[in-house]
Design an enzyme around this catalytic site. Structure first.
Site, PDB file in Angstrom:
ATOM      1  N   GLN A   1       0.866  -1.244   0.082  1.00  0.00           N
ATOM      2  CA  GLN A   1       0.174  -0.127  -0.096  1.00  0.00           C
ATOM      3  C   GLN A   1       0.814   1.341  -0.018  1.00  0.00           C
ATOM      4  O   GLN A   1       0.534   2.228   0.033  1.00  0.00           O
ATOM      5  CB  GLN A   1      -0.913   0.013   1.086  1.00  0.00           C
ATOM      6  CG  GLN A   1      -2.070  -1.205   1.173  1.00  0.00           C
ATOM      7  CD  GLN A   1      -2.606  -1.158   2.506  1.00  0.00           C
ATOM      8  OE1 GLN A   1      -2.517  -0.343   3.463  1.00  0.00           O
ATOM      9  NE2 GLN A   1      -3.582  -1.987   2.612  1.00  0.00           N
TER      10      GLN A   1
ATOM     11  N   HIS B   1      -1.083   0.575   5.668  1.00  0.00           N
ATOM     12  CA  HIS B   1      -1.840   1.236   6.616  1.00  0.00           C
ATOM     13  C   HIS B   1      -1.027   2.664   7.053  1.00  0.00           C
ATOM     14  O   HIS B   1      -0.608   2.924   8.062  1.00  0.00           O
ATOM     15  CB  HIS B   1      -2.183   0.579   7.885  1.00  0.00           C
ATOM     16  CG  HIS B   1      -3.073  -0.382   8.012  1.00  0.00           C
ATOM     17  ND1 HIS B   1      -3.486  -0.899   8.807  1.00  0.00           N
ATOM     18  CD2 HIS B   1      -3.545  -1.158   6.761  1.00  0.00           C
ATOM     19  CE1 HIS B   1      -4.624  -1.754   8.570  1.00  0.00           C
ATOM     20  NE2 HIS B   1      -4.368  -1.948   7.276  1.00  0.00           N
TER      21      HIS B   1
ATOM     22  N   GLU C   1     -15.343   3.823   9.160  1.00  0.00           N
ATOM     23  CA  GLU C   1     -15.947   4.875   9.829  1.00  0.00           C
ATOM     24  C   GLU C   1     -15.831   6.100   8.868  1.00  0.00           C
ATOM     25  O   GLU C   1     -14.909   6.426   8.250  1.00  0.00           O
ATOM     26  CB  GLU C   1     -15.292   5.038  11.118  1.00  0.00           C
ATOM     27  CG  GLU C   1     -15.049   3.871  12.013  1.00  0.00           C
ATOM     28  CD  GLU C   1     -14.676   4.071  13.479  1.00  0.00           C
ATOM     29  OE1 GLU C   1     -14.535   3.084  14.191  1.00  0.00           O
ATOM     30  OE2 GLU C   1     -13.866   4.930  13.473  1.00  0.00           O
TER      31      GLU C   1
ATOM     32  N   TYR D   1     -10.735   7.919  19.173  1.00  0.00           N
ATOM     33  CA  TYR D   1     -11.708   7.431  18.468  1.00  0.00           C
ATOM     34  C   TYR D   1     -11.788   5.874  18.304  1.00  0.00           C
ATOM     35  O   TYR D   1     -12.332   5.189  17.627  1.00  0.00           O
ATOM     36  CB  TYR D   1     -11.435   7.894  16.975  1.00  0.00           C
ATOM     37  CG  TYR D   1     -11.972   9.323  16.758  1.00  0.00           C
ATOM     38  CD1 TYR D   1     -13.216   9.670  16.547  1.00  0.00           C
ATOM     39  CD2 TYR D   1     -11.035  10.419  17.009  1.00  0.00           C
ATOM     40  CE1 TYR D   1     -13.725  11.024  16.629  1.00  0.00           C
ATOM     41  CE2 TYR D   1     -11.383  11.467  17.108  1.00  0.00           C
ATOM     42  CZ  TYR D   1     -12.598  12.008  16.827  1.00  0.00           C
ATOM     43  OH  TYR D   1     -13.177  13.329  16.815  1.00  0.00           O
TER      44      TYR D   1
ATOM     45  N   TYR E   1      -9.832 -10.084   9.706  1.00  0.00           N
ATOM     46  CA  TYR E   1     -10.231 -10.908   8.547  1.00  0.00           C
ATOM     47  C   TYR E   1     -10.278 -12.301   8.499  1.00  0.00           C
ATOM     48  O   TYR E   1     -11.101 -12.810   7.707  1.00  0.00           O
ATOM     49  CB  TYR E   1      -9.078 -10.577   7.616  1.00  0.00           C
ATOM     50  CG  TYR E   1      -8.755  -9.032   7.315  1.00  0.00           C
ATOM     51  CD1 TYR E   1      -9.712  -8.501   6.607  1.00  0.00           C
ATOM     52  CD2 TYR E   1      -7.769  -8.426   7.621  1.00  0.00           C
ATOM     53  CE1 TYR E   1      -9.584  -6.824   6.280  1.00  0.00           C
ATOM     54  CE2 TYR E   1      -7.513  -7.196   7.325  1.00  0.00           C
ATOM     55  CZ  TYR E   1      -8.369  -6.361   6.710  1.00  0.00           C
ATOM     56  OH  TYR E   1      -8.301  -5.100   6.349  1.00  0.00           O
TER      57      TYR E   1
END
Length: 376
Positions: free
Chosen positions: A90, A155, A249, A259, A270
């Protein structure tokens, strides 16, 4: 506790095909009729875009390139001077945003996955766009989201927005391998940071001067936020983040607020195993909206244009899996409804409003495109 009506599983409004206008298919949403045109093609995994004062676009490609897309869709050669990135999994070159004074300073900001001693970090860089828009100059690293992550290339967060307060808001991911980093105040992973234009902690940040806490932190407990945008109607900053298996979210960002990730979540691992028994807990902020199952929201943006009046004020989310576009209708900062457009069609990475009021979408493809949603 989140009201059941705000859970994404309760809402499904696919687009409806109503006919054709010329060579373009006409789609009808609850508030508008629109067509989808291809503005540009041939971009490799485009990730971020910024609208230049003359209407052209600066677009990042995750493998490590920046290009200029002209008003007619012509794509430039890669700009020179782009710093090296870690383009694995990513990671790579991520977002781009113009400085508030870009018209005179030519300054812009980039985020990327960067290799440092000990591993890889999310890095914030400032640069200046040359007058001929062919290269970047004065490339200056401003901040690394340390500590470095030695294993894993996922991430990163990396999305940016300027707030009404003039400060730069930067999202960082938890880096996946160690989710608990999102709860640590001496760690910049899994946070939203609020920074000056020089990359320093913004005055008034909630943990400024607190021993053992990083002064750059604005909010914490985030998993992988890849969407951030100010609500133009209220000046409130919104973010969107990926959950694991469920638990995506949208959050209303407030200073010093936690949060919850990974202590509070609507998602599961997963594998299907439980992450936390709690979806809500005192001391943690509930999301403004959560989805079970996931929609995988990446870039977000509020629509303010005149081209499609029925969408004005809506918050749009580019969704990856299932692929499509989510439109949230708003009343101030309150989400009043959800509509899913172009659903199960193509992975979408970012939404941007063009200078002439069209909604532009970056597709997440090896040969990526920029799509333009226009009134029918």
């Amino acid at each position: 506790m989140i009201p059941r009506r705000l859970l994404g599983a309760a809402v499904a409004a696919p687009f409806v095909t109503t006919g054709r206008a010329g060579a373009q298919e006409v789609h009808r949403s609850e508030a508008a009729t629109f067509t989808v045109a291809t503005l540009a093609t041939g971009l490799e995994n485009p990730w971020g875009a910024a609208v230049l004062p003359d209407g052209r676009l600066l677009v990042t490609e995750r493998p490590g390139r920046v290009r200029v897309v002209a008003l007619d869709g012509a794509v430039s050669a890669p700009l020179a001077g782009v710093p090296e990135v870690v383009a694995q999994s990513q990671g790579g070159l991520l977002d781009v945003i113009l400085a508030p004074d870009f018209a005179t300073s030519r300054k812009l900001y980039l985020t990327m996955a960067a290799l440092v001693e000990g591993g890889v970090v999310t890095r914030l860089v400032r640069a200046r766009l040359a007058p001929d828009a062919t290269r970047l100059a004065e490339v200056t690293p401003l901040l690394d989201a340390t500590p470095a992550q030695p294993q894993g290339r996922n991430h990163y967060g990396g999305r940016m927005a300027f707030g009404a307060d003039g400060f730069l808001y930067l999202t960082t991911g938890d880096r996946q391998a160690t989710p608990a980093r999102a709860q640590k105040l001496d760690d910049l992973a899994g946070k939203v940071l609020r920074l000056t234009t020089d990359g320093a902690a913004a005055p008034g940040n909630p943990f400024l001067g607190q021993p053992g806490a990083r002064a750059e932190i604005f909010s914490l407990g985030h998993r992988n936020p890849q969407g951030i945008a100010p609500n133009p109607a209220t000046r409130t900053m919104f973010s969107a983040e990926f959950g694991p298996r469920g638990g995506d979210e949208v959050n209303i960002l407030r200073p010093g607020v936690n949060y919850g990730w990974p202590l509070v979540t609507h998602g599961r691992n997963y594998s299907g195993s439980q992450i936390s028994p709690d979806r809500s807990r005192p001391g943690f902020e509930d999301p403004a909206r959560a989805w079970v199952p996931s929609v995988s929201p990446s870039g977000i943006g509020f629509y303010t244009g005149a081209a499609i009046p029925g969408w004005r004020g809506s918050l749009f989310l580019a969704a990856l899996n299932p692929p499509g576009l989510v439109r949230l209708s708003m009343d101030g900062d309150r989400i009043t409804g959800e509509e899913r457009l172009l659903w199960d069609k193509i992975r979408l990475r970012q939404v941007v409003q063009s200078a002439d009021g069209r909604l532009l979408i970056l597709t997440d493809e090896g040969r990526g495109r920029i799509l333009a949603l226009e009134p029918a």
